[in-house]
Design a protein around this motif. Structure first.
Motif, PDB file in Angstrom:
ATOM      1  N   VAL A 243       0.891  -1.193   0.010  1.00  0.00           N
ATOM      2  CA  VAL A 243      -0.108  -0.047   0.058  1.00  0.00           C
ATOM      3  C   VAL A 243       0.821   1.316  -0.001  1.00  0.00           C
ATOM      4  O   VAL A 243       1.611   1.484   1.022  1.00  0.00           O
ATOM      5  N   ILE A 244       0.664   2.075  -0.946  1.00  0.00           N
ATOM      6  CA  ILE A 244       1.375   3.277  -0.885  1.00  0.00           C
ATOM      7  C   ILE A 244       0.493   4.412  -0.700  1.00  0.00           C
ATOM      8  O   ILE A 244      -0.659   4.559  -1.271  1.00  0.00           O
ATOM      9  N   GLY A 245       0.811   5.371   0.278  1.00  0.00           N
ATOM     10  CA  GLY A 245      -0.099   6.336   0.793  1.00  0.00           C
ATOM     11  C   GLY A 245       0.752   7.396   1.239  1.00  0.00           C
ATOM     12  O   GLY A 245       1.823   7.320   1.872  1.00  0.00           O
ATOM     13  N   ALA A 246      -0.049   8.549   1.795  1.00  0.00           N
ATOM     14  CA  ALA A 246       0.769   9.729   2.399  1.00  0.00           C
ATOM     15  C   ALA A 246       0.572   9.656   4.078  1.00  0.00           C
ATOM     16  O   ALA A 246      -0.597   9.118   4.333  1.00  0.00           O
ATOM     17  N   ILE A 247       1.686  10.227   4.623  1.00  0.00           N
ATOM     18  CA  ILE A 247       1.386  10.239   5.999  1.00  0.00           C
ATOM     19  C   ILE A 247       1.393  11.559   6.451  1.00  0.00           C
ATOM     20  O   ILE A 247       1.470  12.077   7.663  1.00  0.00           O
ATOM     21  N   ALA A 248       1.189  12.690   5.606  1.00  0.00           N
ATOM     22  CA  ALA A 248       0.929  13.985   5.956  1.00  0.00           C
ATOM     23  C   ALA A 248      -0.063  14.574   4.783  1.00  0.00           C
ATOM     24  O   ALA A 248      -0.286  14.041   3.678  1.00  0.00           O
ATOM     25  N   ARG A 249      -0.187  15.909   4.854  1.00  0.00           N
ATOM     26  CA  ARG A 249      -1.098  16.464   3.785  1.00  0.00           C
ATOM     27  C   ARG A 249      -0.214  16.680   2.468  1.00  0.00           C
ATOM     28  O   ARG A 249       0.863  16.690   2.561  1.00  0.00           O
ATOM     29  N   VAL A 250      -1.002  16.659   1.431  1.00  0.00           N
ATOM     30  CA  VAL A 250       0.050  16.752   0.283  1.00  0.00           C
ATOM     31  C   VAL A 250      -1.040  17.519  -0.875  1.00  0.00           C
ATOM     32  O   VAL A 250      -2.448  17.573  -0.753  1.00  0.00           O
ATOM     33  N   GLY A 251      -0.441  18.657  -1.324  1.00  0.00           N
ATOM     34  CA  GLY A 251      -1.094  19.454  -2.071  1.00  0.00           C
ATOM     35  C   GLY A 251      -1.452  18.575  -3.599  1.00  0.00           C
ATOM     36  O   GLY A 251      -0.820  17.740  -3.886  1.00  0.00           O
ATOM     37  N   ASP A 252      -2.426  19.195  -4.156  1.00  0.00           N
ATOM     38  CA  ASP A 252      -2.972  18.580  -5.438  1.00  0.00           C
ATOM     39  C   ASP A 252      -1.995  18.470  -6.459  1.00  0.00           C
ATOM     40  O   ASP A 252      -1.836  17.612  -7.043  1.00  0.00           O
TER      41      ASP A 252
ATOM     42  N   ASP B 154      10.937  15.893  -5.018  1.00  0.00           N
ATOM     43  CA  ASP B 154      10.533  16.994  -3.891  1.00  0.00           C
ATOM     44  C   ASP B 154      10.168  16.241  -2.912  1.00  0.00           C
ATOM     45  O   ASP B 154       8.884  16.044  -2.397  1.00  0.00           O
ATOM     46  N   PRO B 155      11.019  15.629  -2.221  1.00  0.00           N
ATOM     47  CA  PRO B 155      10.473  14.878  -0.859  1.00  0.00           C
ATOM     48  C   PRO B 155       9.728  15.537   0.093  1.00  0.00           C
ATOM     49  O   PRO B 155       8.783  14.757   0.974  1.00  0.00           O
ATOM     50  N   LEU B 156      10.063  16.833   0.195  1.00  0.00           N
ATOM     51  CA  LEU B 156       9.122  17.382   1.449  1.00  0.00           C
ATOM     52  C   LEU B 156       7.561  17.707   0.951  1.00  0.00           C
ATOM     53  O   LEU B 156       6.696  17.886   1.928  1.00  0.00           O
ATOM     54  N   ARG B 157       7.529  17.573  -0.186  1.00  0.00           N
ATOM     55  CA  ARG B 157       6.213  17.899  -0.710  1.00  0.00           C
ATOM     56  C   ARG B 157       5.538  16.658  -1.238  1.00  0.00           C
ATOM     57  O   ARG B 157       4.210  16.557  -1.652  1.00  0.00           O
ATOM     58  N   ARG B 158       6.335  15.630  -1.112  1.00  0.00           N
ATOM     59  CA  ARG B 158       5.674  14.216  -1.665  1.00  0.00           C
ATOM     60  C   ARG B 158       5.741  13.261  -0.443  1.00  0.00           C
ATOM     61  O   ARG B 158       6.663  12.311  -0.713  1.00  0.00           O
ATOM     62  N   PRO B 159       5.275  13.270   0.526  1.00  0.00           N
ATOM     63  CA  PRO B 159       5.478  12.476   2.071  1.00  0.00           C
ATOM     64  C   PRO B 159       4.559  11.066   1.872  1.00  0.00           C
ATOM     65  O   PRO B 159       3.763  10.756   2.456  1.00  0.00           O
ATOM     66  N   PHE B 160       4.918  10.533   0.643  1.00  0.00           N
ATOM     67  CA  PHE B 160       4.347   9.093   0.576  1.00  0.00           C
ATOM     68  C   PHE B 160       5.368   7.909   1.084  1.00  0.00           C
ATOM     69  O   PHE B 160       6.647   8.080   0.961  1.00  0.00           O
ATOM     70  N   LEU B 161       4.585   6.901   1.558  1.00  0.00           N
ATOM     71  CA  LEU B 161       5.543   5.845   1.965  1.00  0.00           C
ATOM     72  C   LEU B 161       5.041   4.563   1.291  1.00  0.00           C
ATOM     73  O   LEU B 161       3.864   4.533   1.010  1.00  0.00           O
ATOM     74  N   CYS B 162       5.787   3.562   1.480  1.00  0.00           N
ATOM     75  CA  CYS B 162       5.648   2.422   0.620  1.00  0.00           C
ATOM     76  C   CYS B 162       5.421   1.288   1.876  1.00  0.00           C
ATOM     77  O   CYS B 162       6.371   0.907   2.611  1.00  0.00           O
ATOM     78  N   LEU B 163       4.185   0.922   1.921  1.00  0.00           N
ATOM     79  CA  LEU B 163       3.896   0.148   3.362  1.00  0.00           C
ATOM     80  C   LEU B 163       3.728  -1.340   2.760  1.00  0.00           C
ATOM     81  O   LEU B 163       3.072  -1.728   1.894  1.00  0.00           O
ATOM     82  N   GLY B 164       4.285  -2.214   3.494  1.00  0.00           N
ATOM     83  CA  GLY B 164       4.251  -3.815   3.359  1.00  0.00           C
ATOM     84  C   GLY B 164       5.397  -4.414   2.508  1.00  0.00           C
ATOM     85  O   GLY B 164       6.433  -3.850   2.860  1.00  0.00           O
ATOM     86  N   ALA B 165       5.358  -4.893   1.536  1.00  0.00           N
ATOM     87  CA  ALA B 165       6.226  -5.524   0.536  1.00  0.00           C
ATOM     88  C   ALA B 165       6.529  -4.526  -0.663  1.00  0.00           C
ATOM     89  O   ALA B 165       5.567  -4.528  -1.302  1.00  0.00           O
TER      90      ALA B 165
END
Length: 866
Positions: free
Chosen positions: A814-823, A854-865
């Protein structure tokens, strides 16, 4: 000549008194004894002085006095209740011989048994029941209602005395009679008591199922004992370790019980609420509530419950003292606990006496009085079938701590290993995902003790990192080692969720139009609570799989590196698994790392909006970079040296689940996967499935439809669900069996009830709760919405949220954001990500390359495998 029909002569005075008596019984059944007393006293006043010639008036007077005895015993004292029963018996003897006089003789005796039971005189109460009920059974056809009620009362008494088989026999017999004769409210009471029976035996899902059946009867057929049901539901939740949920139930029930004048039950609920406060770490509230409850019990002459309240009060003190490892406990507290244990044992409270002794034992060990501790521990009886799981774990903890104090670390670890295995067996019997997660609370201290012992050995000798890793896997994120079972549909739960969806959609529409939504929000909260209760027992969550052994993890890792984090005292440690080697690293000060991570998260939220003024962007970016640099030095710099281009799997502690690892300079562009445990990662890595691509776009996100449609150039064969077609049913159906799902919609993480974290779709939310029961969850899910990678962390590092629920349900990644993300930032990141995924790049590396720009404005994580 027609003979006129002789109608019975109705005594209007007796009829009026009988009507008041019926109202009083209704008030009492709704646990309003104060209101019942007022009605009963009015009924007596209406009757006037007793007149020996009036059978009808004498009979109703006896019934009123019996009911008054029950109410006054609860509100005033046991003596007041007995006085009313003596008065009732004197009036009964004025009745002529016959069925009425005989029935009332049973009623007076059995009500005396109830008063004795309520005031804690259990043996005397049981003797009266055993003497009276056989005669009543012999005349069951005449007295079905009276017989059913008193079988229920005796069953409740058996439960209090820990006689589960006898209780169950009485309840089953009572239920058969109640159903046969249509005694609906009694059926509700019996199902309530069947819940108590299941709870006593540790079958929490079954207990909650019975409680909810009883509650539904009381709601539809009322008046009933709904607040009391909520009280007992809360006790079941405490047994399952769900302190927050139990506290919410009790906070609802206590005001209702107080309004109804049910002072005894208010005090009982305060004891339970104090127990929840202890689990939540609020020792001041726990002590306040337990003290209040004890005073209330003493005023009513209930010494048994007063001592239970005292145990809760002293337990709050003991837990607070034991939490302060730098301070030696005084001698007074263990002495008071040991004295209380003697009193509790004298009252027949076996488990409570054992609990008092065990807390005293732990305090004596902390005082280095090991001989006294061992002597006292020997007085704690072995667990029996009905011993609660928290008592079982406390006994294991006492034995382990005594072994440590006696310099026998192997014995301590053996106790911890056996205790966690026993806890696992309890967990395997739990129902919904909430209950499976909550159980970990009872083994938290035992697990910490084991980890502390193994960590000390590893730090001292340089060896033992492999053993520490194995213990970490035994103690964290156990919910992720369950293979979800096929869904068992529950129509009532489905109705509640659909209504929640409708209400939430209405709330959103009215907010946009500026209309008030307060009433709707209250209704939504009520529906959520009801749906949560139904979800506890609808079906068993999953089939347990074993914890992965270190060798299995090494084999699955191959050339990857896994880092399992652990906090001890004020230091963050890491066990690094790299090409078959296990190393222990000391990283940095834990409190400073956690606080810096929190500040970085706040900076990322502030930086998210697309159209921030340039000066503000510069200031916030500078702050975020400084904090990221600081975390890099404290955590990742020492790890990155050996990584080269290999994937890194991180098993975080709860307070670092929301850390944007890609923002740390040493990990820019580096493939990183976040897993709840190594076992969860191994399980996810082994999953392989194929299926179609799903592209779904929800309403109200600028450019969302265009973004989803644009991805058709990357996935030409993808199924597209957007616009007016993007309903919750359509998206949920399309998710089932898909290979990869991209979901772009507004989302919300619900920290207080993580299973109701949600995606906003056309017809309202799609809840994490619904995704948990997909027959074939998608292998990969991309959540292009704010915060949906967030998790609510429970004891045992059990992480729940929208993304976590998908992983626990069987999704591989699951890939998702752990903070707010601009459109704009989200759209750019998703475009880059999917081009790489479509070309065959692994998810962790694809995300790392997509966010590196742009790692500060793209705070996505890869969860799982990854």
């Amino acid at each position: 000549m027609r003979v006129p029909v002789q109608l019975p002569v109705v005594d209007p005075v007796a009829e009026a008194a009988a009507d008041l008596h019926r109202q009083a019984r209704a008030a009492a059944s709704d646990h309003g004894p104060g209101a019942a007393i007022r009605l009963l006293q009015r009924a007596l006043a209406r009757l006037g002085p007793a007149e020996p010639g009036s059978v009808e008036r004498l009979a109703i007077r006896v019934r009123i006095l019996i009911s008054l005895a029950a109410a006054e015993a609860e509100v005033a004292s046991q003596q007041d209740g007995f006085a009313r029963l003596s008065e009732a018996e004197q009036v009964r003897l004025q009745l002529p011989e016959g069925d009425i006089r005989r029935e009332l003789s049973f009623t007076v005796v059995l009500q005396r048994a109830v008063v004795l039971m309520r005031s804690g005189h259990l043996d005397e109460s049981l003797a009266l029941y055993n003497a009276a009920l056989p005669n009543l059974v012999a005349e069951a056809a005449k007295h079905s209602l009276l017989l059913t009620r008193n079988l229920v009362n005796r069953a409740w008494l058996h439960l209090q005395m820990s006689n589960p088989d006898a209780a169950h026999a009485d309840l089953v017999a009572a239920l058969d009679i109640a159903v046969e004769h249509g005694h609906r409210m009694l059926e509700g009471k019996i199902r309530h008591n069947l819940g108590d029976h299941a709870q006593l035996l540790g079958d929490i899902p079954e207990a909650l199922r019975h409680y909810e059946q009883a509650a539904s009867i009381f709601v539809t057929d009322g008046p009933g004992s709904l607040p009391l049901v909520r009280l007992d539901q809360a006790k079941a939740l405490l047994t399952a370790g769900l302190a927050e949920e139990a506290a919410r139930h009790l906070d609802e029930a206590i005001p209702e019980l107080r309004d109804n004048g049910a002072h005894h039950l208010v005090a009982e609920a305060e004891v339970a609420r104090a127990g929840a406060a202890i689990l939540e770490g609020d020792h001041v509230l726990a002590k306040k509530l337990a003290t209040s409850a004890r005073r209330s019990f003493l005023r009513r002459g209930n010494g048994r419950w007063a001592e239970i309240a005292e145990l809760t009060r002293l337990r709050a003190d003991a837990v607070k003292v034991l939490a302060d490892r730098e301070k030696k406990p005084s001698a007074k507290l263990p002495e008071r606990l040991a004295d209380l244990a003697i009193r509790l044992a004298g009252l027949g409270l076996r488990d409570e006496a054992g609990a008092a002794r065990m807390f005293a034992v732990r305090l004596l060990i902390r005082r280095e009085e090991t001989v006294a501790a061992q002597e006292l521990l020997a007085q704690v009886p072995k667990p029996r079938q009905t011993t609660p799981i928290d008592h079982r774990m406390q006994l294991r903890l006492c034995r382990a701590e005594l072994a440590v104090a006696s310099h026998r670390p192997r014995s301590a670890l053996a106790q911890a290993r056996a205790g966690l295995a026993e806890l696992g067996q309890i967990r395997d019997r739990m129902g919904g995902l909430d209950l499976v997660c909550g159980t970990a609370a009872h083994g938290e201290e035992l697990g910490k003790l084991a980890l502390t012992l193994v960590l000390k050995k590893a730090r001292r000798s340089g060896a033992g990192a492999k053993s520490l890793f194995a213990w970490l896997e035994r103690t964290r994120a156990q919910v992720y080692r369950y293979e979800p079972l096929p869904v068992i549909e529950d129509p009532a739960l489905a109705r509640h969720i659909n209504e929640m969806r409708h209400v939430q959609g209405t709330i959103q529409a009215r907010r946009l139009s500026g209309e008030p939504v307060g009433k709707l929000e209250e209704r939504y909260d009520r529906l959520q609570r009801e749906a949560t209760r139904l979800g506890w027992y609808t079906s068993q969550w999953g089939r347990p799989r074993p914890v992965s052994a270190p060798e299995e993890v090494v084999e699955q890792l191959g050339d990857r590196v896994l880092v399992s984090l652990m906090g001890y005292r004020d230091t963050l440690y890491a066990v690094v698994v790299d090409r078959g080697r296990f190393r222990l690293l000391k990283l940095g000060p834990l409190a400073e790392i956690v606080e810096t991570a929190r500040q970085l998260h706040a900076d990322l939220d502030a930086l998210a909006p697309d159209n921030l003024p340039a000066p503000l962007v510069e200031v916030v970016t500078g702050s975020a970079r400084r904090r990221a640099d600081k975390l890099d030095k404290l955590i990742s710099a020492s790890l990155a040296k050996t990584l080269e281009n290999r994937e890194l799997i991180i098993v975080p502690i709860g307070s670092l689940y929301a850390l944007p690892w890609g923002a740390l300079p040493s990990l820019h562009g580096h493939p990183v996967s976040i897993a709840p445990s190594a076992t969860a990662w191994v399980t996810a890595s082994g999953r392989r499935s194929s299926g179609p691509v799903l592209l779904a776009g929800g309403p109200g996100v600028p450019g969302s439809v265009g973004e989803v449609r644009n991805l058709r150039t990357v996935y030409p064969q993808a199924r597209l669900v957007d616009g007016k077609d993007a309903t919750s049913d359509a998206v949920l159906s399309a998710l089932d069996g898909s290979g990869m799902a991209h979901l772009v919609a507004h989302g919300a993480h619900e920290p207080a009830n993580a299973l109701f974290s949600r995606l906003e779709l056309v017809d309202g939310p799609l809840y994490a709760h619904e995704t948990a029961r997909l027959a074939k969850p998608p292998e990969r899910v991309v959540l292009a919405a704010c915060e949906l990678a967030m998790s609510h962390i429970r004891p045992g590092e059990e992480a729940l949220g929208f993304a976590g629920t998908l992983l626990a349900s069987g999704s591989r990644t699951v890939i998702g954001a752990i903070a707010r993300v601009g459109d704009k930032a989200a759209a750019a990141a998703m475009s880059d990500l999917h081009r790489r995924l479509a070309s065959g790049t692994a998810p962790a590396l694809a995300l790392a390359e997509a966010t590196a720009a742009d790692p500060l404005r793209r705070p996505f994580l890869c969860l799982g495998a990854g």
